[in-house]
Design a protein around this motif. Structure first.
Motif, PDB file in Angstrom:
ATOM      1  N   PHE A  58       0.867  -1.181   0.000  1.00  0.00           N
ATOM      2  CA  PHE A  58       0.000   0.000   0.000  1.00  0.00           C
ATOM      3  C   PHE A  58       0.899   1.224   0.000  1.00  0.00           C
ATOM      4  CE2 PHE A  58      -3.102   2.814   2.434  1.00  0.00           C
ATOM      5  CZ  PHE A  58      -4.035   2.892   1.414  1.00  0.00           C
ATOM      6  N   VAL A  59       0.801   2.072  -1.031  1.00  0.00           N
ATOM      7  CA  VAL A  59       1.733   3.184  -1.174  1.00  0.00           C
ATOM      8  C   VAL A  59       0.994   4.475  -1.500  1.00  0.00           C
ATOM      9  CG1 VAL A  59       2.161   2.505  -3.584  1.00  0.00           C
ATOM     10  CG2 VAL A  59       3.758   4.045  -2.426  1.00  0.00           C
ATOM     11  N   SER A  60       1.342   5.530  -0.782  1.00  0.00           N
ATOM     12  CA  SER A  60       0.794   6.855  -1.021  1.00  0.00           C
ATOM     13  C   SER A  60       1.869   7.725  -1.651  1.00  0.00           C
ATOM     14  CB  SER A  60       0.313   7.479   0.300  1.00  0.00           C
ATOM     15  OG  SER A  60      -0.061   8.831   0.108  1.00  0.00           O
ATOM     16  N   SER A  61       1.504   8.498  -2.670  1.00  0.00           N
ATOM     17  CA  SER A  61       2.475   9.377  -3.314  1.00  0.00           C
ATOM     18  C   SER A  61       1.759  10.487  -4.054  1.00  0.00           C
ATOM     19  CB  SER A  61       3.361   8.599  -4.290  1.00  0.00           C
ATOM     20  OG  SER A  61       4.261   9.470  -4.953  1.00  0.00           O
ATOM     21  N   GLU A 115       5.098   8.452 -11.283  1.00  0.00           N
ATOM     22  CA  GLU A 115       5.668   7.277 -10.649  1.00  0.00           C
ATOM     23  C   GLU A 115       4.579   6.294 -10.244  1.00  0.00           C
ATOM     24  OE1 GLU A 115       8.515   4.758  -9.778  1.00  0.00           O
ATOM     25  OE2 GLU A 115       8.800   6.705 -10.736  1.00  0.00           O
ATOM     26  N   MET A 116       3.461   6.815  -9.747  1.00  0.00           N
ATOM     27  CA  MET A 116       2.349   5.946  -9.363  1.00  0.00           C
ATOM     28  C   MET A 116       1.812   5.191 -10.577  1.00  0.00           C
ATOM     29  SD  MET A 116       0.731   5.056  -6.603  1.00  0.00           S
ATOM     30  CE  MET A 116       0.598   6.343  -5.370  1.00  0.00           C
ATOM     31  N   ALA A 117       1.771   5.866 -11.715  1.00  0.00           N
ATOM     32  CA  ALA A 117       1.276   5.224 -12.935  1.00  0.00           C
ATOM     33  C   ALA A 117       2.146   4.042 -13.332  1.00  0.00           C
ATOM     34  CB  ALA A 117       1.212   6.246 -14.069  1.00  0.00           C
ATOM     35  N   LEU A 118       3.449   4.101 -13.008  1.00  0.00           N
ATOM     36  CA  LEU A 118       4.367   3.023 -13.352  1.00  0.00           C
ATOM     37  C   LEU A 118       4.390   1.912 -12.312  1.00  0.00           C
ATOM     38  CD1 LEU A 118       7.411   5.154 -14.571  1.00  0.00           C
ATOM     39  CD2 LEU A 118       5.887   3.793 -16.011  1.00  0.00           C
ATOM     40  N   THR A 119       3.865   2.193 -11.121  1.00  0.00           N
ATOM     41  CA  THR A 119       4.021   1.257 -10.003  1.00  0.00           C
ATOM     42  C   THR A 119       2.739   0.556  -9.608  1.00  0.00           C
ATOM     43  OG1 THR A 119       5.796   2.672  -9.132  1.00  0.00           O
ATOM     44  CG2 THR A 119       4.854   1.042  -7.630  1.00  0.00           C
ATOM     45  N   ALA A 120       1.632   1.297  -9.493  1.00  0.00           N
ATOM     46  CA  ALA A 120       0.398   0.762  -8.908  1.00  0.00           C
ATOM     47  C   ALA A 120      -0.427  -0.029  -9.915  1.00  0.00           C
ATOM     48  CB  ALA A 120      -0.434   1.893  -8.316  1.00  0.00           C
ATOM     49  N   ASP A 121      -1.045  -1.085  -9.425  1.00  0.00           N
ATOM     50  CA  ASP A 121      -1.991  -1.875 -10.219  1.00  0.00           C
ATOM     51  C   ASP A 121      -3.426  -1.451  -9.917  1.00  0.00           C
ATOM     52  OD1 ASP A 121       0.070  -3.867 -11.148  1.00  0.00           O
ATOM     53  OD2 ASP A 121       0.193  -4.195  -8.987  1.00  0.00           O
ATOM     54  N   HIS A 122      -3.649  -1.002  -8.683  1.00  0.00           N
ATOM     55  CA  HIS A 122      -4.987  -0.668  -8.196  1.00  0.00           C
ATOM     56  C   HIS A 122      -4.900   0.681  -7.496  1.00  0.00           C
ATOM     57  CE1 HIS A 122      -9.076  -2.132  -7.154  1.00  0.00           C
ATOM     58  NE2 HIS A 122      -8.956  -1.299  -6.118  1.00  0.00           N
ATOM     59  N   LEU A 123      -5.994   1.432  -7.492  1.00  0.00           N
ATOM     60  CA  LEU A 123      -6.002   2.752  -6.878  1.00  0.00           C
ATOM     61  C   LEU A 123      -7.144   2.902  -5.886  1.00  0.00           C
ATOM     62  CD1 LEU A 123      -5.320   5.125  -9.910  1.00  0.00           C
ATOM     63  CD2 LEU A 123      -3.697   4.435  -8.143  1.00  0.00           C
ATOM     64  N   VAL A 124      -6.833   3.527  -4.764  1.00  0.00           N
ATOM     65  CA  VAL A 124      -7.848   4.014  -3.833  1.00  0.00           C
ATOM     66  C   VAL A 124      -7.663   5.526  -3.780  1.00  0.00           C
ATOM     67  CG1 VAL A 124      -8.617   4.088  -1.431  1.00  0.00           C
ATOM     68  CG2 VAL A 124      -7.935   1.904  -2.466  1.00  0.00           C
ATOM     69  N   VAL A 125      -8.712   6.269  -4.108  1.00  0.00           N
ATOM     70  CA  VAL A 125      -8.630   7.732  -4.166  1.00  0.00           C
ATOM     71  C   VAL A 125      -9.633   8.318  -3.183  1.00  0.00           C
ATOM     72  CG1 VAL A 125      -8.740   9.777  -5.648  1.00  0.00           C
ATOM     73  CG2 VAL A 125      -8.034   7.578  -6.612  1.00  0.00           C
ATOM     74  N   ILE A 126      -9.159   9.259  -2.359  1.00  0.00           N
ATOM     75  CA  ILE A 126     -10.055   9.925  -1.415  1.00  0.00           C
ATOM     76  C   ILE A 126      -9.982  11.438  -1.618  1.00  0.00           C
ATOM     77  CG2 ILE A 126      -9.843   8.075   0.277  1.00  0.00           C
ATOM     78  CD1 ILE A 126      -8.070   9.918   1.960  1.00  0.00           C
ATOM     79  N   GLY A 127     -11.025  12.119  -1.209  1.00  0.00           N
ATOM     80  CA  GLY A 127     -11.078  13.575  -1.248  1.00  0.00           C
ATOM     81  C   GLY A 127     -11.928  14.063  -0.093  1.00  0.00           C
ATOM     82  N   GLN A 128     -11.391  15.022   0.661  1.00  0.00           N
ATOM     83  CA  GLN A 128     -12.065  15.539   1.844  1.00  0.00           C
ATOM     84  C   GLN A 128     -12.508  14.402   2.779  1.00  0.00           C
ATOM     85  OE1 GLN A 128     -15.148  18.121   0.286  1.00  0.00           O
ATOM     86  NE2 GLN A 128     -13.676  19.777  -0.109  1.00  0.00           N
ATOM     87  N   GLY A 129     -11.649  13.400   2.870  1.00  0.00           N
ATOM     88  CA  GLY A 129     -11.888  12.285   3.779  1.00  0.00           C
ATOM     89  C   GLY A 129     -12.823  11.223   3.278  1.00  0.00           C
TER      90      GLY A 129
END
Length: 334
Positions: free
Chosen positions: A181-184, A189-203
């Motif tokens: 699990f990586v935050s950046s 760089e994330m486009a080259l590394t992550a297979d799956h995404l969790v995106v949050i906004g205002q919690g």
């Protein structure tokens, strides 16, 4: 596996994390994205028991963090590369972690070699550059050979070789069946590394999906065409029910039709194409499209980029302590 269910954190009237529910699964690299102030750091601190949720819960392989017998063998984390005793050597910093978690001392040499710090193992951490501190923090996360790894901005301060190394390290760990699990904030760089995404906004949770689906669902994909027989191609496309957008320089853009079909139509009518290229938005473009309404701090450009005395930023009303880089601990400040 990391499981969040209804995870909520309030600091007074401020809701930093708002009923987050998602699962971080093994075998893939999951990226954790959000604008500044979205609640990423607070969420990761709650995963590690550093902040207590107002409501909801986090389970690490089915257990709460504070119930893990040997936490470093279950989950290793890098949240702050400066969270170490500067007067200790790199070796002794890791040795203290190892001894407090029942990890054999030889493991210290192994992780120092893995992160490339063997040559400076005896030097005090306070003399380390930001990149060296990052490597030492990663070594600490790897120390217990854990099933789960969490990294917050792991490439900060790393040179190109270091960035390449950590990218492949994370992919290798995921390929071994571990949860990563990586935050950046570095979208490229994330486009080259992550297979799956969790995106949050205002919690709040905005997306929990694969990288490919995230980009497709939050951006425009089209096919770009150029030809010296522009009018003829337009006639053929219109006759086949293809809607075309005409842009500057004689370029044609087509939505909703695969490039293969467009190429076949041109070939059938002996139309020469100088360009036939599918266009896909970048992760950064898709991210900005999805999170536009969730950005708390907006910069503005004025004459001479604000150097003439005009406003350069609109942070809204003062909200001390709610940035991603500093969080009050359970509302008590620091």
């Amino acid at each position: 596996m990391i499981e969040l269910e209804g995870l909520t954190k309030r600091f007074g009237e401020k809701v930093a994390v708002d009923e987050l529910t998602f699962t971080v699964r093994p075998g893939i690299v999951t990226g954790f994205l959000g604008p500044n102030g979205a609640g990423k750091s607070t969420t990761m601190r709650m995963m590690l028991g550093l902040d207590h949720p107002t409501a909801g819960e986090v389970r690490i392989d089915g257990e709460h963090y504070d119930r893990l017998k040997d936490p470093l063998t279950a989950i290793g984390a890098l949240l702050d590369a400066k969270a170490m005793h500067g007067g200790r050597s790199a070796y002794n910093h890791l040795l203290c972690l190892a001894q407090s978690n029942g990890i054999p001392a030889p493991r210290v040499d192994e992780v120092l070699d893995t992160v490339g710090l063997t040559a400076v193992a005896g030097k005090k951490a306070k003399g380390f550059s930001l990149g060296m501190g990052q490597r030492l923090g990663i070594a600490g996360a790897l120390l217990g050979d854990p099933r789960i790894l969490m990294f917050d901005e792991p490439v900060n301060g790393l040179d190109p070789e270091g960035i390449h190394w950590i990218r492949h390290l994370m992919k290798s760990l995921a390929a071994q069946g571990r949860t990563v699990f990586v935050s950046s904030h570095l979208m490229s760089e994330m486009a080259l590394t992550a297979d799956h995404l969790v995106v949050i906004g205002q919690g709040r949770l905005l997306a929990d999906t694969s990288m490919a689906d995230f980009i497709r669902e939050n951006s425009r994909s089209y096919v770009r065409l150029r030809t010296p027989q522009r009018e003829r191609l337009l006639d053929v496309l219109h006759a086949n029910g293809v809607t075309v957008v005409e842009t500057a320089g004689g370029v044609l853009e087509v939505d909703g039709h695969p490039s293969e079909r467009l190429g076949e139509l041109a070939s059938e009518h002996r139309i020469v194409l100088h360009e036939l290229s599918p266009q896909q938005a970048s992760l950064e473009e898709a991210f900005m499209q999805l999170t536009a309404a969730s950005v708390e701090y907006h910069a503005h450009t004025g004459p001479a980029d604000g150097l003439s005395g005009g406003p350069v930023a609109d942070p809204g009303p003062p909200r001390p302590g709610w940035g991603e880089s500093w969080q009050p601990r359970d509302g008590k400040g620091v």
